[in-house]
Scaffold this motif. Structure first.
Motif, PDB file in Angstrom:
ATOM      1  N   SER A 171      14.724  57.272  45.907  1.00 48.36           N
ATOM      2  CA  SER A 171      14.752  58.721  45.669  1.00 48.36           C
ATOM      3  C   SER A 171      15.460  59.454  46.807  1.00 48.36           C
ATOM      4  N   PRO A 172      15.996  60.657  46.493  1.00 47.36           N
ATOM      5  CA  PRO A 172      16.714  61.447  47.509  1.00 47.36           C
ATOM      6  C   PRO A 172      15.795  62.440  48.233  1.00 47.36           C
ATOM      7  N   TRP A 173      16.401  63.296  49.029  1.00 42.72           N
ATOM      8  CA  TRP A 173      15.645  64.188  49.919  1.00 42.72           C
ATOM      9  C   TRP A 173      15.451  65.586  49.358  1.00 42.72           C
TER      10      TRP A 173
ATOM     11  N   GLY B  36      19.395  52.804  52.892  1.00 41.49           N
ATOM     12  CA  GLY B  36      19.646  52.416  51.510  1.00 41.49           C
ATOM     13  C   GLY B  36      20.269  51.039  51.414  1.00 41.49           C
ATOM     14  N   THR B  37      21.215  50.765  52.277  1.00 45.74           N
ATOM     15  CA  THR B  37      21.954  49.500  52.182  1.00 45.74           C
ATOM     16  C   THR B  37      21.028  48.295  52.379  1.00 45.74           C
ATOM     17  N   ALA B  38      20.052  48.386  53.288  1.00 37.19           N
ATOM     18  CA  ALA B  38      19.154  47.238  53.517  1.00 37.19           C
ATOM     19  C   ALA B  38      17.938  47.294  52.593  1.00 37.19           C
TER      20      ALA B  38
ATOM     21  N   ILE C 241      15.279  46.139  47.331  1.00 37.75           N
ATOM     22  CA  ILE C 241      14.441  46.568  46.196  1.00 37.75           C
ATOM     23  C   ILE C 241      15.127  46.204  44.873  1.00 37.75           C
ATOM     24  N   ILE C 242      16.428  46.457  44.809  1.00 35.20           N
ATOM     25  CA  ILE C 242      17.146  46.145  43.557  1.00 35.20           C
ATOM     26  C   ILE C 242      17.133  44.637  43.312  1.00 35.20           C
ATOM     27  N   GLU C 243      17.168  43.867  44.398  1.00 34.08           N
ATOM     28  CA  GLU C 243      17.232  42.409  44.238  1.00 34.08           C
ATOM     29  C   GLU C 243      15.888  41.771  43.899  1.00 34.08           C
TER      30      GLU C 243
ATOM     31  N   MET D  69      14.684  52.661  39.082  1.00 36.16           N
ATOM     32  CA  MET D  69      14.850  54.087  38.801  1.00 36.16           C
ATOM     33  C   MET D  69      15.494  54.717  40.027  1.00 36.16           C
ATOM     34  N   PHE D  70      16.703  55.212  39.857  1.00 33.86           N
ATOM     35  CA  PHE D  70      17.440  55.777  40.992  1.00 33.86           C
ATOM     36  C   PHE D  70      17.740  57.248  40.749  1.00 33.86           C
ATOM     37  N   THR D  71      17.520  58.061  41.749  1.00 33.28           N
ATOM     38  CA  THR D  71      17.975  59.454  41.724  1.00 33.28           C
ATOM     39  C   THR D  71      18.802  59.681  42.975  1.00 33.28           C
ATOM     40  N   GLY D  72      20.024  60.147  42.794  1.00 34.60           N
ATOM     41  CA  GLY D  72      20.869  60.400  43.962  1.00 34.60           C
ATOM     42  C   GLY D  72      22.297  60.647  43.519  1.00 34.60           C
ATOM     43  N   SER D  73      23.238  60.315  44.382  1.00 36.56           N
ATOM     44  CA  SER D  73      24.637  60.656  44.105  1.00 36.56           C
ATOM     45  C   SER D  73      25.246  59.697  43.091  1.00 36.56           C
ATOM     46  N   THR D  74      26.290  60.168  42.441  1.00 31.54           N
ATOM     47  CA  THR D  74      26.994  59.338  41.459  1.00 31.54           C
ATOM     48  C   THR D  74      27.595  58.114  42.148  1.00 31.54           C
TER      49      THR D  74
ATOM     50  N   ARG E 195      26.696  54.267  41.015  1.00 34.46           N
ATOM     51  CA  ARG E 195      27.637  53.243  40.531  1.00 34.46           C
ATOM     52  C   ARG E 195      27.363  51.903  41.214  1.00 34.46           C
ATOM     53  N   THR E 196      27.142  51.944  42.538  1.00 32.79           N
ATOM     54  CA  THR E 196      26.882  50.697  43.289  1.00 32.79           C
ATOM     55  C   THR E 196      25.610  50.036  42.770  1.00 32.79           C
ATOM     56  N   ILE E 197      24.545  50.824  42.655  1.00 28.60           N
ATOM     57  CA  ILE E 197      23.249  50.271  42.239  1.00 28.60           C
ATOM     58  C   ILE E 197      23.318  49.768  40.796  1.00 28.60           C
TER      59      ILE E 197
ATOM     60  N   GLU F 152      34.469  69.276  42.549  1.00 27.73           N
ATOM     61  CA  GLU F 152      33.495  68.445  43.276  1.00 27.73           C
ATOM     62  C   GLU F 152      32.155  69.156  43.420  1.00 27.73           C
ATOM     63  N   GLU F 153      31.092  68.377  43.392  1.00 34.71           N
ATOM     64  CA  GLU F 153      29.753  68.928  43.609  1.00 34.71           C
ATOM     65  C   GLU F 153      29.628  69.317  45.086  1.00 34.71           C
ATOM     66  N   THR F 154      29.229  70.574  45.356  1.00 33.51           N
ATOM     67  CA  THR F 154      28.997  70.978  46.761  1.00 33.51           C
ATOM     68  C   THR F 154      27.580  70.603  47.151  1.00 33.51           C
ATOM     69  N   PHE F 155      26.658  70.786  46.210  1.00 35.22           N
ATOM     70  CA  PHE F 155      25.233  70.556  46.455  1.00 35.22           C
ATOM     71  C   PHE F 155      24.738  71.464  47.580  1.00 35.22           C
ATOM     72  N   GLY F 156      25.139  72.714  47.458  1.00 40.09           N
ATOM     73  CA  GLY F 156      24.749  73.727  48.446  1.00 40.09           C
ATOM     74  C   GLY F 156      24.874  75.099  47.799  1.00 40.09           C
TER      75      GLY F 156
ATOM     76  N   ARG G 238      17.206  58.365  30.568  1.00 35.94           N
ATOM     77  CA  ARG G 238      16.561  59.680  30.618  1.00 35.94           C
ATOM     78  C   ARG G 238      15.196  59.591  31.286  1.00 35.94           C
ATOM     79  N   ARG G 239      14.804  60.686  31.965  1.00 30.62           N
ATOM     80  CA  ARG G 239      13.411  60.838  32.376  1.00 30.62           C
ATOM     81  C   ARG G 239      12.768  61.862  31.433  1.00 30.62           C
ATOM     82  N   HIS G 240      11.470  62.015  31.527  1.00 29.94           N
ATOM     83  CA  HIS G 240      10.680  62.927  30.674  1.00 29.94           C
ATOM     84  C   HIS G 240      10.616  62.387  29.237  1.00 29.94           C
TER      85      HIS G 240
END
Ligand code: NAD
Length: 514
Positions: free
Chosen positions: A152-154, A211-213, A218-220, A226-231, A235-237, A382-386, A462-464
């Motif tokens: 999950s993200p911040w 995340g990398t470690a 966790i994925i392995e 269930m991932f929430t974060g950047s596109t 893609r990597t996950i 691009e998403e600014t997210f701000g 989807r969630r919900h």
């Protein structure tokens, strides 16, 4: 600043890592102070956490669904009872204004109640129609996946760590979670409340770290992610989950748009756009970063909107009052400044805001409104997210719809319109997983019985709703053949009995009601 160091040290001790791991400091965006320190976990910590979680999960899966649901209902009450403490934690580590932190409390109560009520109905075995009704019976069962990995993200430390986990838990799974290292304490405290509500100790394992470690481990080793974060990270996950052939659900980025038609009520629209763009300091996956407004009302809307945004109250206090809090980190501030500077250098006009406010806190920035934005500017796509939004006047609704849909993303959209029927017809043309009519984002999010998620590069799954629960299960069909069905398949002495009998049955079955 609340919480105290004693409290965050106590919470950090609940993280599932070996003794002596290095520590990472969590800094408060409100004032740059230290909130606490969390351990930097490793792949070995994740392996141990998953093993412990599997042991506890088997017992939990055998617990009746109504008892699992009762835990969520007790958690519902505990979250409401402990809201001030949770609000302090969310504000301290994320920096958002208290009013937006309260949205997280609301979400928890609504989600816990919803899944507690849905799960016993949705998870019970259901009879299904078969090819030979009466001769073969089939039942659909839902079996928990096992261990669900949550990353999950911040930006919503409570909602995005807990909401998906609540659905996975009531479905009978265990959780191994990596909250973002910048906002771990809210999640740790909320899972502690779930234990107080009756969740078995050890069923949720929290491992903090990079995340990398930790994320990769966790994925392995889990059975669903269930991932929430950047596109980009999604893609990597997604690739890693695909390699392992495990289920994967992702809620990713957006470049969400609002369409305002000529008959929209301006008072309501100005207020709705202000919240839609600047709630949570614009650090909301479903917040609005593009406004398309009918040119006939564009001057009036723009003037009033800019004035309302200029008047927004920024503040770092841990109490209600401020409308806009801090950006969450230096990286968030850098991205905001980069997008704004690029747009201004290429000819954009700043109608409101535009300045950093370090006298309030290290990463505060004024909510900012831009006009004259063109396709060459990063902020266009691009998403600014701000807290940065661009206004584009349009000449026809068809043109606005085409502009909204001309994006790699498809998470959320909004339509402000005097005529709800017309607004709904426009909504149906927008390529977004949720579309809010006469609202920015909250109605779609809070419609917890309806699926929520992204089209295109904004998500997978989807969630919900029921989808958000059943994705954490394997469906299993148990079919029982009767003795008569077996007899009917007898080919007979010349080998044609089976085919002849079934041809007759199929012809008759066509006229059955279902
Ligand atoms: P991010 O992708 O950088 O990080 C999210 C989480 O993934 C963090 O816990 C991070 O540590 C972890 N992570 C990073 N790299 C990883 C890897 N290689 N393997 C495993 N885990 C890894 O995203 P962010 O910048 O923290 O969050 C902001 C983004 O999240 C924005 O794009 C926003 O739109 C999106 N978001 C989407 C939703 C939604 O519901 N669609 C909700 C909130 C945020």
């Amino acid at each position: 600043m609340r919480p105290s160091r004693t409290e965050t040290d106590r919470l950090a001790a609940r993280v599932a890592v070996a003794a002596g791991r290095e520590l990472r400091t969590v800094t408060s965006p409100l004032n740059g102070g230290v909130v606490g320190e969390v351990p930097i976990g490793t792949a070995e910590d994740v392996a141990a956490a998953v093993a412990e979680c599997r042991r506890v999960q088997q017992r939990w899966a055998a617990t009746p669904v109504k008892d699992r649901a009762a835990v969520l209902l007790r958690y519902h009450d505990l979250v409401l009872d402990h809201q001030e403490e949770l609000l302090d934690l969310i504000q301290a580590e994320n920096g958002k204004a208290r009013v937006w932190a309260f949205e997280e409390i609301l979400d928890q109560a609504v989600t816990a109640r919803y899944y507690a009520r849905l799960a016993p109905r949705a998870l019970k075995p259901h009879r299904r129609l078969t090819a030979l009704p009466g001769l073969v019976s089939a039942t659909e069962h839902h079996v928990p996946k096992g261990i669900v990995g949550v990353i999950s993200p911040w930006n919503y430390p409570l909602v995005l760590a807990l909401s998906d986990a609540l659905a996975a838990l009531v479905a009978g799974n265990g959780i191994v979670i990596k909250p973002d290292s910048q906002t771990p304490f809210t999640a740790i405290r909320a899972f502690e409340l779930l234990e107080e509500a009756g969740l078995p100790a050890g069923l949720v394992q929290i491992v903090t770290g990079p995340g990398t470690a930790v994320g990769t481990a966790i994925i392995e080793s889990t059975d669903y992610v269930m991932f929430t974060g950047s596109t980009a990270t999604g893609r990597t996950i997604g690739g890693q989950a695909g390699e392992r052939l495990i289920g994967f659900s992702a809620e990713l980025g957006g470049k969400n748009a609002m369409v305002i038609t000529s008959d929209a009520d301006l008072d309501r629209t100005v207020e709705g756009a202000t919240v839609g763009c600047f709630a949570n300091t614009g650090q909301l996956c479903i917040s609005i970063e593009r406004i398309y407004v009918d040119q006939s009302i564009a001057p009036a809307f723009t003037t009033r909107f800019a004035a309302r945004v200029e008047a927004l109250k920024l503040g770092a206090e841990q109490s209600y009052g401020a409308e806009v809090g801090a950006l969450a980190s230096q990286a968030q501030l850098d991205k905001m400044v980069e997008h704004l500077d690029d747009a201004v250098a290429k000819g954009a006009t700043v109608l409101a805001g535009g300045k950093a406010r370090p006298e309030i806190g290290p990463w505060f920035f004024e909510p900012t409104v831009l006009a004259d934005v063109t396709a060459e500017m990063a902020v266009h796509r691009e998403e600014t997210f701000g807290p940065l939004v661009s206004i584009y006047p349009y000449t026809s609704v068809a043109e606005a719809v085409a502009e909204v849909n001309d994006s790699e993303y498809g998470l959320n959209a909004s339509v402000y319109c005097g005529d709800v029927k017309k607004g709904t017809a426009i909504a149906e043309q927008l390529m977004a997983g949720t579309v809010n009519v006469n609202d920015g984002y909250s109605s779609g999010w809070a419609s917890v019985d309806a699926p929520m998620g992204g089209m295109k590069a904004s998500g997978v799954g989807r969630r919900h709703g029921r989808d958000g629960l059943l994705k954490y299960t394997e469906s299993q069909t148990i079919a029982v053949r009767s003795a008569l069905a077996q007899k009917l398949q007898d080919p007979g002495p010349d080998g044609t009995g089976y085919a002849k009998r079934f041809t007759k049955i199929l012809r008759a079955a066509k006229h059955l009601p279902r």
